[in-house]
Write a protein that holds these residues in place. Structure first.
Motif, mmCIF file in Angstrom:
data_model
loop_
_atom_site.group_PDB
_atom_site.id
_atom_site.type_symbol
_atom_site.label_atom_id
_atom_site.label_comp_id
_atom_site.label_asym_id
_atom_site.label_seq_id
_atom_site.Cartn_x
_atom_site.Cartn_y
_atom_site.Cartn_z
ATOM 1 N N GLY A 81 0.784 -1.240 0.000
ATOM 2 C CA GLY A 81 0.000 0.000 0.000
ATOM 3 C C GLY A 81 0.814 1.286 0.000
ATOM 4 O O GLY A 81 0.332 2.323 0.459
ATOM 5 N N VAL A 83 1.427 3.231 -2.457
ATOM 6 C CA VAL A 83 0.781 4.254 -3.288
ATOM 7 C C VAL A 83 -0.374 4.908 -2.529
ATOM 8 O O VAL A 83 -0.531 6.137 -2.535
ATOM 9 C CB VAL A 83 0.308 3.636 -4.629
ATOM 10 C CG1 VAL A 83 -0.585 4.597 -5.388
ATOM 11 C CG2 VAL A 83 1.520 3.242 -5.460
ATOM 12 N N ASP A 84 -1.157 4.087 -1.840
ATOM 13 C CA ASP A 84 -2.280 4.619 -1.057
ATOM 14 C C ASP A 84 -1.765 5.605 -0.006
ATOM 15 O O ASP A 84 -2.349 6.672 0.203
ATOM 16 C CB ASP A 84 -3.025 3.464 -0.381
ATOM 17 C CG ASP A 84 -3.379 2.363 -1.367
ATOM 18 O OD1 ASP A 84 -4.569 2.177 -1.639
ATOM 19 O OD2 ASP A 84 -2.458 1.700 -1.900
ATOM 20 N N ARG A 87 -0.423 8.893 -1.659
ATOM 21 C CA ARG A 87 -1.521 9.716 -2.173
ATOM 22 C C ARG A 87 -2.300 10.368 -1.042
ATOM 23 O O ARG A 87 -2.683 11.524 -1.136
ATOM 24 C CB ARG A 87 -2.463 8.859 -3.013
ATOM 25 C CG ARG A 87 -1.892 8.608 -4.376
ATOM 26 C CD ARG A 87 -3.055 8.586 -5.359
ATOM 27 N NE ARG A 87 -2.819 7.548 -6.329
ATOM 28 C CZ ARG A 87 -3.759 6.880 -6.957
ATOM 29 N NH1 ARG A 87 -5.034 7.109 -6.683
ATOM 30 N NH2 ARG A 87 -3.449 5.978 -7.838
ATOM 31 N N HIS A 96 0.475 1.369 -8.762
ATOM 32 C CA HIS A 96 -0.923 1.043 -8.486
ATOM 33 C C HIS A 96 -1.234 1.048 -6.999
ATOM 34 O O HIS A 96 -0.375 0.765 -6.175
ATOM 35 C CB HIS A 96 -1.249 -0.341 -9.033
ATOM 36 C CG HIS A 96 -1.022 -0.464 -10.499
ATOM 37 N ND1 HIS A 96 -1.621 0.365 -11.413
ATOM 38 C CD2 HIS A 96 -0.235 -1.305 -11.216
ATOM 39 C CE1 HIS A 96 -1.233 0.017 -12.623
ATOM 40 N NE2 HIS A 96 -0.388 -0.975 -12.533
ATOM 41 N N THR A 97 -2.502 1.300 -6.702
ATOM 42 C CA THR A 97 -2.979 1.186 -5.322
ATOM 43 C C THR A 97 -2.976 -0.287 -4.921
ATOM 44 O O THR A 97 -2.935 -1.182 -5.761
ATOM 45 C CB THR A 97 -4.430 1.676 -5.215
ATOM 46 O OG1 THR A 97 -5.219 0.854 -6.085
ATOM 47 C CG2 THR A 97 -4.566 3.138 -5.608
ATOM 48 N N GLN A 98 -3.098 -0.489 -3.606
ATOM 49 C CA GLN A 98 -3.159 -1.857 -3.084
ATOM 50 C C GLN A 98 -4.308 -2.637 -3.729
ATOM 51 O O GLN A 98 -4.148 -3.799 -4.101
ATOM 52 C CB GLN A 98 -3.348 -1.776 -1.580
ATOM 53 C CG GLN A 98 -3.024 -3.040 -0.853
ATOM 54 C CD GLN A 98 -3.039 -2.812 0.652
ATOM 55 O OE1 GLN A 98 -3.770 -1.953 1.160
ATOM 56 N NE2 GLN A 98 -2.238 -3.570 1.361
ATOM 57 N N CYS A 264 -11.204 0.034 -9.002
ATOM 58 C CA CYS A 264 -9.776 0.054 -8.612
ATOM 59 C C CYS A 264 -8.909 0.280 -9.854
ATOM 60 O O CYS A 264 -8.188 -0.618 -10.287
ATOM 61 C CB CYS A 264 -9.382 -1.225 -7.875
ATOM 62 S SG CYS A 264 -9.963 -2.745 -8.646
#
Ligand code: AMP
Ligand code: GLY
Length: 443
Positions: A81, A83-84, A87, A96-98, A264
């Motif tokens: 995670g 990226v999450d 962000r 990419h997000t999780q 997603c």
């Protein structure tokens, strides 16, 4: 002129070295940091001693340094995670997000998605019960393809030739839980040449990279155990324009659109591991990141400023924002579709050999001195990407299973191969081996 940018690359293998090398050609980039990096990357970036999965450490570092853009290489970092977290903190990050990484981290998620959106792949069933799985497999033709439904460091796929091998694999995955608790996907066995289709993806927008092919087996003639990849080349003469259109229109674009529909969306690299079977092109697997070693032969062909590509995807919107426009980091409203520069690729062919430690992918020793690297790099069409090295008292030492990738470029694959091979022969180390037959499918 806008301020030059500070970039953090997360990761440390050959793929990250290629990313750092490509970023270092950007006139917009002031400085690159790489966490954790390696001895080769250290020549082009400042290495930071943080693990690629240390999300809070990386986040603090990015804030302290005022990093403008972070680029993530490995799937491990994405799947925890990173990226999450970036962000949520308002930092630009490419990856990419999780939720989107499930395309790689869960075989079953990928299969259900492909089924739902009509993307061609092998038929399958999934099981959590050992006996049910065994009965199903034994009632069908061999070889049987068994895939653990989770991240298993490339070891979660077994092609069982007979009932004994299938039973042993199912026992290890479902009863002994060798990779943890999880399900097993059993799918039809496909045949044909495999190839890698990588693309930058921002929501529904897919920006393809040139095709490449990996060589997964350890030894000449595609024999021996599966590895992370022993060499690669690009482009691929055996893929026709029709094959390419089919793969782009029927596989890459629909999966991107499917992920948007599932809530997603992709925002990074999508890697299609595809096979050209007698029944047409089918998906073997998807990955949520650049391939390794494919990246090392594909990115050298990129002529466009990769900083612009990464920042367009990092800042661009998902499908809805794309219509409405998005706000860039200088505060201007820009339609997301206009952020992405047109990708230009060199016509030159590239081919690379991986030099691996003797014993890899099994156990191996480390710490052997490598010499001859400067000599090999004297030829301008040669690039050497470090996969697993470390520097110690002025020497470069082996520090991993895959150690170096030597990539040549030339007017065609033959020339690229000959140049790379000549460079490999200038490198000396007592504990490395390589496959001389990279590109044998086409050369
Ligand atoms: P994966 O991790 O799913 O890419 O699988 C690793 C390797 O196993 C692939 O690169 C293929 O060589 C092989 N493989 C996976 N699925 C299949 C299949 N359905 N049929 C034949 N070979 C497969
Ligand atoms: N070369 C295969 C992979 O990156 O997964």
């Amino acid at each position: 002129m806008a301020m030059k940018k500070k970039v953090l690359v997360v990761g440390g293998g050959g793929r990250c070295h290629a990313i750092v090398d490509t970023l270092s050609r950007s006139p917009q980039v002031a400085k690159i940091w790489c966490a954790p990096g390696n001895a080769g990357i250290a020549a082009q970036a400042e290495c930071v001693p943080l693990k690629d999965t240390d999300v809070s450490g990386l986040l603090s570092f990015a804030k302290e340094q005022g990093i403008d853009l972070t680029v993530v290489g490995p799937e491990a970092a994405l799947s925890v995670g990173i990226v999450d977290a970036f962000r949520a903190a308002g930092l630009a990050i490419f990856g990419h997000t999780q939720a989107a990484t499930r395309i790689e981290s869960s075989k079953e998620f990928a299969k259900i998605l492909m089924e739902k959106y009509g993307i061609p792949t092998a038929d399958y069933r999934s099981f959590s019960d050992f006996q049910e799985a065994l009965d199903y497999v034994n009632a069908r033709p061999f070889p049987a393809v068994l895939k653990y439904d989770g991240l298993a460091a490339g070891k979660g796929v077994v092609i069982a030739a007979n009932p004994q091998e299938a039973e042993a694999a199912l026992r290890s995955m479902l009863l002994d839980e060798a990779f943890g608790k999880g399900r097993v996907v059993v799918e039809d066995h496909l045949t044909g040449p495999e190839f890698s289709f990588m693309a930058f993806v921002d929501g529904e927008r897919v920006y393809p990279m040139p095709l490449s092919q990996d060589h997964k087996r350890a030894f000449e003639g595609d024999k021996g155990p599966n590895t992370g990849g022993m060499g690669a080349y690009s482009p691929l003469p055996f893929i026709t324009d029709e094959d390419y259109e089919y793969a782009l229109e029927k596989i890459m674009k629909p999966v991107a659109a499917g992920m948007v529909a599932e809530g997603c969306p992709f925002k990074g690299v999508l890697y299609g591991g595809l096979m050209k079977t007698p029944q047409g092109i089918k998906v073997v697997e998807f990955n949520c990141r650049f391939g390794d070693p494919e990246t090392e032969v594909v990115l050298p062909r990129l002529k466009t400023d990769i900083y612009e590509v990464f920042s367009a995807v990092a800042e661009g919107g998902t499908s809805l924002e794309a219509l409405e426009g998005t706000i860039d980091r200088e505060g201007k409203v820009v339609p997301a579709s206009e952020l992405m520069p047109e990708l230009e690729w060199s016509d030159e062919a590239t081919l690379g050999f991986v030099l691996a430690s003797r014993g890899y992918p099994g156990s191996y020793s480390k710490g052997f001195e490598i010499s001859g690297l400067e000599d090999a790099l004297e030829e301008p069409s040669i690039r050497i990407y470090h996969m697993g090295t470390k520097a110690e008292s002025g020497q470069i030492l082996t520090a991993g299973g895959r150690v170096l990738m030597v990539v040549g470029s030339g007017k065609d694959l033959r020339e690229a191969r000959d140049k790379a091979l000549a460079a490999v022969r200038k490198i000396h180390c007592d504990n490395l081996f390589f496959r001389t037959d990279i590109g044998h499918w086409v050369l």
